[in-house]
Write an enzyme that holds these catalytic residues in place. Structure first.
Site, PDB file in Angstrom:
ATOM      1  N   ASP A   4       0.826  -1.204   0.000  1.00 26.70           N
ATOM      2  CA  ASP A   4       0.000   0.000   0.000  1.00 26.70           C
ATOM      3  C   ASP A   4       0.865   1.260   0.000  1.00 26.70           C
ATOM      4  O   ASP A   4       1.964   1.282   0.555  1.00 26.70           O
ATOM      5  CB  ASP A   4      -0.899  -0.011   1.245  1.00 26.70           C
ATOM      6  CG  ASP A   4      -1.850   1.160   1.292  1.00 26.70           C
ATOM      7  OD1 ASP A   4      -2.685   1.276   0.384  1.00 26.70           O
ATOM      8  OD2 ASP A   4      -1.741   1.971   2.236  1.00 26.70           O
ATOM      9  N   GLU A  14       1.505  -0.045  -5.086  1.00 25.20           N
ATOM     10  CA  GLU A  14       0.480   0.924  -5.475  1.00 25.20           C
ATOM     11  C   GLU A  14       1.157   2.259  -5.801  1.00 25.20           C
ATOM     12  O   GLU A  14       1.400   3.066  -4.914  1.00 25.20           O
ATOM     13  CB  GLU A  14      -0.533   1.099  -4.335  1.00 25.20           C
ATOM     14  CG  GLU A  14      -1.630   2.093  -4.658  1.00 25.20           C
ATOM     15  CD  GLU A  14      -2.426   2.511  -3.432  1.00 25.20           C
ATOM     16  OE1 GLU A  14      -3.625   2.787  -3.581  1.00 25.20           O
ATOM     17  OE2 GLU A  14      -1.844   2.567  -2.330  1.00 25.20           O
TER      18      GLU A  14
END
Length: 513
Positions: free
Chosen positions: A226, A250
């Site tokens: 993330d 990400e």
């Protein structure tokens, strides 16, 4: 501390860190062959299901045991891996944006989220997947911790980083400044996420050891990372090496050249440049979106080190559901075909197969048990069919050539995209159920077969004529290879083309010799 000094410390940490790759873990080459079903743990399946209103932004009771009970549902669509929500303990209680049911507001790195189950439950999930020949990807958050009150942060609740000195000074993010992206805090004035000081050598060592131990203990095969761009780039190679598994980050940007720079630091990335325009291509009367998709695919293939290691997705918890943009089943079939047959590792978000239609957070995150696990639904069945075609191509005699081939996309008009990937030619349309006919000029004289319908498409001279009926997608493969590899062993039909063209275009395909 300067970045080159931090990088030097990182190398020292790695020299002392014993990196053990779990027995079931896949390297990046193994992940290239997988097809991932992404899910929110709290919303996919529960051992004690109850009605869930996503607008409440509360825990609804989904858990790891529930996932185990529904692995038949996932495997029935042909998926070979799952990506689950972050597993560590999050802050408790309600914030302005609800509870931490999604898993992105950490509190304790060393304790599992009790809402999702026990340590044994998670190990049992990994074992259940491995028993089926499937794999476990876990979302991980190391950029920040969670906080419900930005004006009164109690650092003592965090583990192991329980002092303010473990964090960067609070500051708002300025999107056009890289250092600000890396060291300032994600959030708003109502809720903020304390940004961990990932330049601190002791913190680096702690995080590298943490992920190494977590992967080993819970038999994790891959990581989704993330907020990748909110941590300095040189942190990530050591982090993924410590984990000993493939990482997919990400890096949320639509600009292909900037996006692809990140592949120097992490093998896998979510393919945002393609996702952003491909999702828009389902919008009715959006004439240019599919053309933009082809351009984005070619730019990513050109700029990235290896586009076959990227994760291709169209739906996510942060985006509108495709059926909210267009509920035309034929258009959604084409979108699923693009999702599964383009370069990279396909990622399908839970409920995409059931045509969920939430247009925004939080209504795009309903509980699947409230909708039902319908295995007879048309898009569920179609997803299973295309996943099987992809799997059979990978397992074919020339499977390595296919899976490592880089897709080249061309357009016919504004509503038909043709993707060339090795010996496979895929037609994607977005105009819905309209009859059109396209004349494709290709070198060679190979008879092709549509793997979706087992229809033969003959090539006369150097011209292949293929008719697209009612906007249906096509997956074409040389007939001789299909016969060799065991495709379409039952009834094969010969394509019929109407004499009257409702729309005709000519295009020269690339030399595939």
């Amino acid at each position: 501390m300067k970045h080159n000094e931090v990088f030097g410390w990182t190398l020292k940490v790695l020299s002392f860190l014993l990196v053990v790759i779990p027995a079931n873990a896949l390297d990046k080459h193994g992940w290239r062959k997988q097809s991932i079903y992404s899910l929110l743990t709290d919303r996919f399946a529960s051992t004690n299901p109850k009605p869930c209103n996503p607008e409440d932004r509360e825990y609804c009771g989904g858990n790891w045991r529930g996932i185990i009970d529904k692995l038949d549902y996932i495997q029935g669509m042909g998926f070979t891996a799952i990506w689950i929500s972050p597993i560590i303990k999050n802050i408790e209680g309600r914030t302005k944006y609800g509870e931490a049911y999604h898993g992105y507001w950490p509190q304790d790195l060393y304790t599992l989220n009790p809402h999702f189950g026990t340590e044994q439950d998670l190990i049992d999930l990994a074992d259940a997947l491995h028993d089926r020949g499937m794999y476990l990807m876990v979302d991980t958050v190391v950029n920040h911790m969670g906080s419900s009150d930005p004006r009164n942060i109690d650092y003592g609740i965090y583990r192991p980083f329980n002092q303010s000195s473990h964090y960067h000074p609070m500051c708002p993010i300025e999107q056009d400044k890289p250092l600000s992206l890396e060291q300032c805090w994600i959030g708003t004035e109502d809720m903020t996420l304390p940004d961990i000081d990932t330049e601190n050598p002791q913190i680096i060592e702690t995080l590298y050891n943490f992920i190494h131990d977590q992967v080993k203990q819970f038999k994790i095969d891959g990581l989704r990372v993330d907020a990748t761009k909110h941590v300095r780039r040189t942190f990530w190679p050591g982090f993924c090496e410590s984990a000993g598994v493939y990482c997919q980050g990400e890096e949320w940007t639509g600009q292909a050249d900037l996006f692809c720079e990140w592949q120097e630091y992490m093998d896998g990335l979510h393919n945002f440049p393609v996702q952003g325009v491909a999702a828009e291509s389902v919008i009715p009367l959006n004439d240019r979106a599919l053309r933009k998709t082809a351009i984005a695919m070619n730019l990513v293939a050109h700029h990235c080190k290896d586009s076959t290691l990227l994760g291709l997705f169209l739906e996510s918890q942060d985006a509108p559901r495709l059926a909210a943009l267009n509920n035309d089943y034929t258009v959604l079939k084409n979108a699923m075909t693009l999702n599964l047959m383009s370069d990279g590792i396909p990622i399908v978000f839970y409920g995409q197969e059931q045509m969920f239609n939430g247009s925004h957070d939080p209504v795009n995150r309903p509980a699947l048990w409230d909708q039902g696990y319908n295995t007879d639904g048309p898009l569920y069945q179609y997803t299973s069919k295309v996943n099987k075609i992809r799997r059979d191509l990978i397992n074919s005699e020339d499977g390595e050539i296919y899976i490592r081939s880089i897709t080249h996309a061309i357009m016919i008009g504004d509503h038909v995209m043709v993707m060339y990937k090795g010996p496979v030619i895929t037609f994607i349309t977005n105009y819905g159920a309209v009859d059109k006919e396209y004349l494709i000029k290709m070198p060679g004289s190979e008879t092709m077969i549509d793997l979706l319908t087992c229809t033969l498409i003959e090539v006369e001279g150097e011209v292949m004529r293929t008719s697209i009926k009612k906007g249906e997608p096509k997956i074409l493969y040389p007939y001789q290879l299909a016969f060799r590899d065991g495709f379409c062993q039952e009834q094969i039909t010969l394509q019929e083309i109407d004499d009257v063209f409702m729309g005709r275009n000519e295009i020269n395909g690339p030399d595939r010799k």
